[in-house]
Enzyme design. Structure first.
Site, PDB file in Angstrom:
ATOM      1  CB  CYS A 273      -0.949  -0.001   1.184  1.00  0.00           C
ATOM      2  SG  CYS A 273      -0.139  -0.007   2.789  1.00  0.00           S
TER       3      CYS A 273
ATOM      4  CG  HIS B 168      -3.908   0.587   4.819  1.00  0.00           C
ATOM      5  ND1 HIS B 168      -3.374  -0.276   3.882  1.00  0.00           N
ATOM      6  CD2 HIS B 168      -4.989   1.166   4.220  1.00  0.00           C
ATOM      7  CE1 HIS B 168      -4.099  -0.232   2.778  1.00  0.00           C
ATOM      8  NE2 HIS B 168      -5.075   0.650   2.951  1.00  0.00           N
TER       9      HIS B 168
END
Length: 534
Positions: A170, A481
């Site tokens: 990510c 994330h």
């Protein structure tokens, strides 16, 4: 959350319509409701009651408030509070589609934070190595467009393309989506004609390979975006047949169908790890580790700097500057910040002048920093220890830096991570740091001039508009994330790997930190034309 998985296990709805109290038999139909990756089965619809009651049932199941629910029934019809069930033709086992977010983006304050979602890496037991945090809370249509808080954001003219998460990637996806939003960079890459492969005499030029792979990735993303937009336009105005025939597509109020599309950046990832081996680190079990998005951002630009040498007419400086006809370093023209630093020794009073070009303006964070400007002041005034020719020994110099040349795109790093020796990890500073949608850096400039000019230019702009963001959710840089956010065709869009959805400007303003929610880590500002703010 495990990216790439399908819908969650189908489960029966636990919320049911209330029993009749007047002795009459209710006309009850059991339907299915698809929301995000969940499918609620056997949700009871009492056709003698207004749809508002049905929406309250869905609220108890999903947490989406009734006022933010958008429920679509067969034929692309929108279920409203005063809709007539008999005219909707609801049947047993029929599937409804619901859009809406279960919780708004958290609004944090200094000293307190309302945490929208707990990060899996920030629990009491410490971070979970090798796992990314939960995805941004959002709602999406069946296989398609995603909508965030309020569901009022309009879809951009060209439907952006997502990037598949290839296992803790990510950080790379968020970075590439922000760079993809810069049209001048895409043009420079598109003009790069080297193919991925070997260099001279069989030598492998990893930076050239990375540049070529980025070009190819951007081309694939552009083709996929145009395909999505074309497919959407071709299906515009469709009726109920498409709803029945292809449940992977979903029709919105305007009769447009959206289908989730993404590109898997395998080649680019391989090139990135070849050029910069730190991104190939593996943890327990041989799983590739999460990495720092800002490091990825900086390293990719460094590879571009050595290859994208000639910008030519691929960019038009919106600060009124004319691109040089003789070309030059494309990355420097787009992102280069020239600085002059004055170093004064406390003891000898000698002064040393230094100049350098940097590609990121840092916002240092301390207990006294609450705004981007305050962090800039801190980073541009730093003491330094170096050898003094006068004293013939090491001495402390007070350093003050001023910006002498501004780029078209100003990259800003909020220095949120500090290395802790006790844990041997980059700990995160969660402090709320407000960043403006419009940034004026005039107070940090010695004078302003256009790129490529040496004299002061009174027409050069110091005003920038926020264009893209990389946010991080979690407690350490190597976990949690990352999500990219960029302005596309005047519309803010969130890029959560392969999930792409429009958001409002108010949602962007709430990414300033103060809790465990997504917070800005890298900001990209675009120079505003002088005439636009006079």
């Amino acid at each position: 959350e495990d990216h790439g998985q399908g819908c969650e296990t189908t489960r029966k709805a636990s919320a049911r319509a209330p029993e009749a109290t007047d002795g009459h038999t209710m006309s009850v139909v059991k339907v299915q409701v698809k929301w995000q990756k969940r499918l609620f089965e056997e949700v009871e619809v009492d056709t003698t009651q207004p749809p508002a009651l049905f929406k309250m049932q869905l609220f108890s199941l999903s947490g989406v408030p009734p006022e933010r629910q958008k429920i679509m029934v067969k034929g692309g019809k929108m279920l409203k509070d005063d809709s007539d069930w008999s005219k909707l033709g609801v049947k047993q086992g029929q599937r409804f589609m619901m859009m809406g977010s279960a919780a708004p983006l958290t609004e944090s304050t200094n000293g307190q934070s309302d945490v929208a979602m707990k990060d899996s890496s920030a629990g009491a037991g410490g971070p979970q190595q090798g796992r990314e945090g939960e995805q941004t809370k959002k709602a999406k249509t069946e296989g398609g467009e995603l909508l965030a808080a309020g569901d009022s954001a309009a879809a951009p003219k060209e439907i952006p393309c997502g990037l598949t998460n290839l296992g803790n990637t990510c950080y790379m996806n968020a970075t590439m989506q922000c760079l993809y939003s810069i049209e001048e960079l895409k043009s420079a890459l598109n003009a790069y004609n080297q193919r991925p492969g070997g260099g001279a005499l069989g030598a492998v030029d990893t930076a050239a390979n990375l540049t070529a792979s980025a070009r190819d990735l951007f081309r694939k993303m552009e083709a996929e975006s145009k395909k999505k937009t074309s497919d959407s336009n071709n299906n515009n105005g469709g009726g109920g047949d498409k709803f029945d025939d292809d449940e992977d597509k979903f029709e919105d109020e305007d009769g447009q169908y959206y289908e989730e599309k993404s590109v898997a950046p395998h080649q680019f990832l391989a090139s990135l790890r070849s050029a910069f081996p730190q991104f190939a680190q593996q943890g327990a079990g041989g799983m590739f580790m999460q990495q720092d998005a800002e490091e990825c951002f900086s390293q990719i630009l460094s590879a571009f700097r050595s290859n994208l040498k000639d910008l030519k007419d691929t960019t038009s400086m919106e600060t009124d500057a004319e691109p040089s006809s003789s070309g030059g370093d494309a990355v420097k023209k787009l992102f280069g910040i020239e600085m002059e630093t004055s170093l004064v020794c406390d003891e000898s009073k000698e002064e040393i002048k230094e100049t350098q070009t940097v590609y990121t303006l840092k916002c240092n964070i301390s207990k006294d920093v609450n705004h981007l400007h305050e962090g800039f002041r801190l980073s541009l005034c730093e003491d330094r220890e170096k050898h003094s020719p006068v004293l013939d020994r090491m001495a402390v110099y007070k350093g003050t830096s001023k910006l002498t040349t501004l780029p078209q795109y100003l990259n800003v790093q909020l220095v949120r991570f500090l290395y802790r020796r006790d844990t041997q990890q980059k700990a995160k500073i969660l402090r709320r740091i407000q960043f403006p949608m419009t940034l004026d850096v005039k107070e940090f400039c010695k004078y302003t001039k256009k790129v490529g000019e040496k004299d002061e230019d009174p027409n050069a702009t110091t005003v920038y508009d926020l264009h893209a963001i990389v946010t991080h959710k979690g407690r350490i840089a190597d976990s949690g994330h990352y999500v990219g956010w960029a302005k596309t065709n005047g519309q803010w869009v969130a890029f959560d790997d392969d999930n792409v959805y429009p958001v409002e400007e108010e949602d962007i303003k709430k990414l300033d930190g103060g809790g465990d929610w997504h917070m800005a880590y890298v900001l990209v500002y675009k120079a505003r034309p002088k005439k636009a703010h006079e």
